[in-house]
Design an enzyme around this catalytic site. Structure first.
Site, PDB file in Angstrom:
ATOM      1  N   PHE A  58      28.498  15.469   2.256  1.00  0.00           N
ATOM      2  CA  PHE A  58      27.445  15.748   1.085  1.00  0.00           C
ATOM      3  C   PHE A  58      26.773  17.063   1.279  1.00  0.00           C
ATOM      4  O   PHE A  58      25.975  17.464   0.508  1.00  0.00           O
ATOM      5  CB  PHE A  58      26.343  14.553   1.040  1.00  0.00           C
ATOM      6  CG  PHE A  58      25.571  14.552   2.268  1.00  0.00           C
ATOM      7  CD1 PHE A  58      24.512  15.210   2.393  1.00  0.00           C
ATOM      8  CD2 PHE A  58      25.695  13.628   3.082  1.00  0.00           C
ATOM      9  CE1 PHE A  58      23.650  15.308   3.591  1.00  0.00           C
ATOM     10  CE2 PHE A  58      24.877  13.441   4.365  1.00  0.00           C
ATOM     11  CZ  PHE A  58      24.082  14.020   4.567  1.00  0.00           C
ATOM     12  N   ARG A  86       6.628   9.123   5.026  1.00  0.00           N
ATOM     13  CA  ARG A  86       8.007   8.643   4.833  1.00  0.00           C
ATOM     14  C   ARG A  86       7.687   7.116   4.095  1.00  0.00           C
ATOM     15  O   ARG A  86       8.438   6.928   3.143  1.00  0.00           O
ATOM     16  CB  ARG A  86       8.624   8.089   6.178  1.00  0.00           C
ATOM     17  CG  ARG A  86       8.848   9.770   6.793  1.00  0.00           C
ATOM     18  CD  ARG A  86      10.011   9.663   7.736  1.00  0.00           C
ATOM     19  NE  ARG A  86      11.332   9.277   7.271  1.00  0.00           N
ATOM     20  CZ  ARG A  86      12.297   9.878   6.626  1.00  0.00           C
ATOM     21  NH1 ARG A  86      11.800  11.055   6.164  1.00  0.00           N
ATOM     22  NH2 ARG A  86      13.458   9.479   6.160  1.00  0.00           N
ATOM     23  N   ASN A 113      16.370  12.897  -5.265  1.00  0.00           N
ATOM     24  CA  ASN A 113      15.852  12.021  -5.070  1.00  0.00           C
ATOM     25  C   ASN A 113      14.189  12.496  -4.824  1.00  0.00           C
ATOM     26  O   ASN A 113      13.432  11.877  -3.874  1.00  0.00           O
ATOM     27  CB  ASN A 113      16.075  11.233  -3.716  1.00  0.00           C
ATOM     28  CG  ASN A 113      16.076  12.204  -2.581  1.00  0.00           C
ATOM     29  OD1 ASN A 113      15.824  13.369  -2.473  1.00  0.00           O
ATOM     30  ND2 ASN A 113      16.716  11.582  -1.263  1.00  0.00           N
ATOM     31  N   HIS A 116      11.715  15.615  -0.025  1.00  0.00           N
ATOM     32  CA  HIS A 116      12.073  15.670   1.492  1.00  0.00           C
ATOM     33  C   HIS A 116      10.831  15.320   2.363  1.00  0.00           C
ATOM     34  O   HIS A 116       9.868  15.864   2.149  1.00  0.00           O
ATOM     35  CB  HIS A 116      12.797  16.675   2.030  1.00  0.00           C
ATOM     36  CG  HIS A 116      12.807  17.105   3.124  1.00  0.00           C
ATOM     37  ND1 HIS A 116      13.951  16.525   3.942  1.00  0.00           N
ATOM     38  CD2 HIS A 116      12.143  17.610   4.144  1.00  0.00           C
ATOM     39  CE1 HIS A 116      13.967  16.994   5.099  1.00  0.00           C
ATOM     40  NE2 HIS A 116      12.599  17.825   5.316  1.00  0.00           N
TER      41      HIS A 116
END
Length: 137
Positions: A58, A86, A113, A116
């Site tokens: 990816f 997280r 998404n 990060h």
């Protein structure tokens, strides 16, 4: 323990104009933004930052995505900042992320998404140093 961690708000979240909502999630959960900048990553910078993934299938798509628009890079500080960030982000795949997490609420896909976050204290130190000089705190 008070820690610092790196957060990047990715191009998809900037396009959706949800940067303020994401920052509010951090601040309302005990993480203080101690440094922040908006920038457009070069291909070289993105490749260097994500070098650990260079051999992964990816990698090319990740680099193309990360240079597709501006990002907001931040240093977050607070108690157990790495783990807290997280937890707030949620699972990498937004379809698997718990309701109320940043990725569940603002991300489109496993690739786009929204955010990060450093995955360890050691990586947080390295990632912060990649984007920020000590004098910027």
């Amino acid at each position: 323990m008070k820690q610092r961690t790196l957060s990047i708000i990715k191009p998809d979240a900037l396009k959706k104009k949800v940067v303020g909502k994401i920052i509010d999630r951090f601040e309302s959960n005990g993480l203080e933004v101690v440094a922040m900048k908006r920038l457009h990553l070069s291909v070289k910078d993105a490749e260097n930052f994500y070098a650990i993934h260079r051999e992964r299938p990816f990698f090319k798509d990740l680099i193309e995505f990360m240079v597709s628009g501006p990002v907001v890079v931040m240093v977050l500080e607070g108690k157990d900042a790495v783990a807290k960030n997280r937890e707030l982000m949620g699972a990498t795949d937004p379809k698997l992320a718990q309701k109320g997490t940043i990725r569940a609420d603002f991300a489109e896909s496993i690739d786009a998404n929204a955010v990060h976050g450093s995955d360890s204290l050691e990586n947080a130190h390295n990632e912060i140093a990649f984007f920020f000089a000590a004098r910027e705190f």
